[in-house]
Design a protein around this motif. Structure first.
Motif, short mmCIF file in Angstrom:
data_model
loop_
_atom_site.label_atom_id
_atom_site.label_comp_id
_atom_site.label_asym_id
_atom_site.label_seq_id
_atom_site.Cartn_x
_atom_site.Cartn_y
_atom_site.Cartn_z
N VAL A 68 1.32 84.70 1.25
CA VAL A 68 0.99 83.61 0.52
C VAL A 68 0.13 82.21 1.34
CG1 VAL A 68 1.11 81.33 -1.06
CG2 VAL A 68 2.51 83.17 -1.35
N ALA A 69 0.66 82.03 2.41
CA ALA A 69 0.05 81.83 3.74
C ALA A 69 -1.17 82.18 3.96
CB ALA A 69 0.97 80.60 4.74
N ILE A 70 -1.69 82.95 4.17
CA ILE A 70 -2.42 83.73 5.12
C ILE A 70 -3.25 84.14 4.01
CG2 ILE A 70 -3.99 85.76 5.75
CD1 ILE A 70 -2.07 83.49 7.82
N GLY A 71 -3.27 84.13 2.41
CA GLY A 71 -4.64 83.96 1.70
C GLY A 71 -4.73 82.65 1.07
N VAL A 72 -3.80 81.80 0.92
CA VAL A 72 -5.02 81.07 0.50
C VAL A 72 -5.30 79.86 2.13
CG1 VAL A 72 -3.53 78.48 0.33
CG2 VAL A 72 -2.28 80.04 -0.86
N VAL A 73 -4.89 80.22 3.25
CA VAL A 73 -5.50 79.40 3.79
C VAL A 73 -7.49 80.22 3.97
CG1 VAL A 73 -6.04 79.49 6.36
CG2 VAL A 73 -3.52 78.63 5.26
N ALA A 74 -7.23 81.48 3.90
CA ALA A 74 -8.61 82.20 4.22
C ALA A 74 -9.18 82.13 2.73
CB ALA A 74 -7.86 84.24 4.66
N LEU A 75 -8.82 82.05 1.67
CA LEU A 75 -9.76 82.17 0.35
C LEU A 75 -10.31 79.85 0.93
CD1 LEU A 75 -10.68 82.62 -2.37
CD2 LEU A 75 -8.93 82.33 -3.26
N SER A 76 -9.48 79.79 1.17
CA SER A 76 -9.71 77.75 1.06
C SER A 76 -10.80 77.66 2.21
CB SER A 76 -8.35 77.47 0.99
OG SER A 76 -7.47 76.95 0.22
N ILE A 102 -15.31 66.18 -4.44
CA ILE A 102 -13.85 66.60 -3.66
C ILE A 102 -13.31 65.22 -4.18
CG2 ILE A 102 -13.56 65.78 -0.84
CD1 ILE A 102 -16.31 67.56 -0.60
N ASP A 103 -14.04 64.07 -4.46
CA ASP A 103 -13.66 62.96 -4.31
C ASP A 103 -12.71 62.63 -5.64
OD1 ASP A 103 -14.90 62.04 -2.79
OD2 ASP A 103 -16.35 60.33 -3.25
N VAL A 104 -13.51 63.84 -6.76
CA VAL A 104 -12.32 63.93 -7.99
C VAL A 104 -11.05 64.51 -7.72
CG1 VAL A 104 -12.00 64.86 -9.81
CG2 VAL A 104 -14.27 63.54 -9.66
N PHE A 105 -11.38 65.88 -6.60
CA PHE A 105 -9.95 66.53 -6.35
C PHE A 105 -9.14 65.53 -5.11
CE2 PHE A 105 -12.65 70.39 -7.90
CZ PHE A 105 -11.72 70.91 -8.13
N ALA A 107 -8.56 62.50 -5.86
CA ALA A 107 -8.16 61.08 -6.54
C ALA A 107 -6.41 62.22 -6.99
CB ALA A 107 -8.93 61.07 -7.69
N PHE A 108 -5.93 63.72 -7.06
CA PHE A 108 -4.80 63.90 -7.50
C PHE A 108 -4.17 63.95 -6.99
CE2 PHE A 108 -8.00 64.24 -10.75
CZ PHE A 108 -7.75 63.74 -12.00
N PRO A 109 -2.84 63.68 -6.23
CA PRO A 109 -2.27 64.18 -5.01
C PRO A 109 -2.04 66.19 -6.02
CG PRO A 109 -0.61 62.70 -6.88
CD PRO A 109 -2.36 63.30 -7.55
N GLY A 110 -2.48 66.33 -4.40
CA GLY A 110 -2.27 67.91 -4.48
C GLY A 110 -1.70 68.99 -4.86
N ILE A 111 -0.38 68.54 -4.86
CA ILE A 111 0.64 68.94 -4.97
C ILE A 111 0.97 69.23 -6.74
CG2 ILE A 111 2.79 66.89 -4.71
CD1 ILE A 111 3.29 70.78 -3.72
N LEU A 112 0.61 68.42 -6.95
CA LEU A 112 0.76 67.73 -8.32
C LEU A 112 -0.14 68.80 -9.24
CD1 LEU A 112 1.46 63.92 -8.78
CD2 LEU A 112 3.45 66.22 -9.15
N ILE A 130 -4.45 81.67 -6.61
CA ILE A 130 -5.37 81.39 -6.75
C ILE A 130 -4.86 79.25 -7.08
CG2 ILE A 130 -6.36 81.09 -8.97
CD1 ILE A 130 -6.22 83.87 -9.35
N ALA A 131 -3.90 79.33 -7.05
CA ALA A 131 -3.02 77.76 -7.65
C ALA A 131 -3.14 77.00 -6.67
CB ALA A 131 -2.05 77.71 -8.38
N LEU A 132 -2.87 77.18 -5.68
CA LEU A 132 -2.96 76.73 -3.97
C LEU A 132 -4.25 76.48 -3.27
CD1 LEU A 132 0.55 77.63 -2.84
CD2 LEU A 132 -0.37 75.71 -3.02
N SER A 133 -5.10 77.82 -3.77
CA SER A 133 -6.53 77.66 -3.16
C SER A 133 -7.08 76.50 -3.64
CB SER A 133 -6.78 79.32 -3.70
OG SER A 133 -6.22 79.71 -2.65
N ALA A 134 -7.01 76.43 -5.55
CA ALA A 134 -8.12 75.36 -5.61
C ALA A 134 -7.75 73.69 -5.40
CB ALA A 134 -7.56 75.63 -7.43
N VAL A 135 -6.51 73.58 -4.57
CA VAL A 135 -6.49 72.63 -4.02
C VAL A 135 -6.98 72.25 -2.47
CG1 VAL A 135 -4.51 71.69 -3.12
CG2 VAL A 135 -4.62 71.89 -5.54
N GLY A 136 -6.98 73.76 -1.93
CA GLY A 136 -7.16 73.55 -0.15
C GLY A 136 -7.96 73.31 0.51
#
Length: 265
Positions: A68-76, A102-105, A107-112, A130-136
């Motif tokens: 998950v860490a490698i996949g999310v960081v690479a995609l992000s 970027i400001d819109v993203f 504005a929301f806490p990343g984990i939420l 996908i969910a974590l990459s959409a934030v990262g």
């Protein structure tokens, strides 16, 4: 010298994640007579509420967090560098729209936001990435844009534009290599954030589903037996702590090394 221990921990984490499937493990083997058994010579970390070996599940869980860490960081990283690089180089209305996005993203806490996306997409390794990459990607995009804005006015970039070099070639060959150092450091710290986020989502039941092992789900299952079998929480909790701390220390060391190298040059 001070990085030997963090790097050693990360190497053990990576080896356990990559070599786990080839090891003779039985993470899902239920042994009812050995329910909640403490650490022994046969089972160094004891067994859980179903008699499953905690050590085996810990090793399997390391693979989950690593992938998950490698996949999310690479995609992000790919998405953020692409969006931020294009916006910073082109400028104008495209840059303005990117900044507002970027400001819109932010504005929301990343984990939420990750929790909401994981709940909509459903559980599973792919949906979790996908969910974590959409934030990262936001952090990488903002950093890349700032770096490109500070570099696009340099002489070699202006010379390349005067020679009618294609914009994509200028961005890839002349700008992004100069912005690589801070992006690498950002990616290092991003690994630690993703490991914690994955454990948090799995703890809430939005990540890897049973019987698959995850450090977050192991902590969740062990909370109910904290007073009688604390090893169910301590083992994955300490593993999570050591990995995150090792990644942060390695990131600090890498940042200091790159700063010294940049100052000498």
């Amino acid at each position: 010298m001070r990085l030997i221990l963090p790097i050693g921990i990360l190497v053990v984490w990576a080896v356990a994640a990559l070599m786990g499937p080839s090891l003779p493990l039985a993470p899902n083997q239920i042994d009812l007579p050995r329910i909640l058994e403490g650490p022994t010579l046969l089972q160094p970390l004891g067994t859980d509420d179903l008699g499953r070996p905690v050590l085996d599940r810990l090793i399997v869980g390391s693979r989950t967090s690593f992938l998950v860490a490698i996949g999310v960081v690479a995609l992000s990283l790919v998405l953020g560098v692409t969006v931020g690089g294009i916006a910073g180089y082109v400028g104008g209305w495209l840059d303005l729209v990117t900044v507002r996005l970027i400001d819109v993203f932010l504005a929301f806490p990343g984990i939420l936001l990750a929790i909401a996306l994981a709940a909509v997409l459903g559980p599973g390794l792919g949906n979790l990435i996908i969910a974590l990459s959409a934030v990262g990607w936001v952090g990488f995009a903002r950093l890349t844009r700032a770096q490109i804005l500070s570099l696009r006015g340099r002489d070699h970039v202006l010379a390349a534009r005067a020679l009618a070099v294609p914009p994509q070639r200028i961005l890839i060959r002349h700008l992004l290599p100069l912005a690589a150092a801070p992006l690498v450091v950002e990616a290092t710290f991003g690994i630690a954030s993703v490991v914690v986020a994955e454990a948090g989502l799995s703890f809430l039941g939005l990540g890897i589903q049973p019987p698959a092992a995850s450090w977050g789900s192991m902590i969740r299952d062990g909370v109910a037996y904290m007073l009688v079998s604390p090893h169910l929480v301590l083992a994955p909790g300490l593993a999570l702590l050591m990995v995150v701390l090792a990644v942060n220390l390695a990131g600090d060391g890498l940042r200091d090394w790159l700063d010294v190298r940049a100052s000498r040059s």
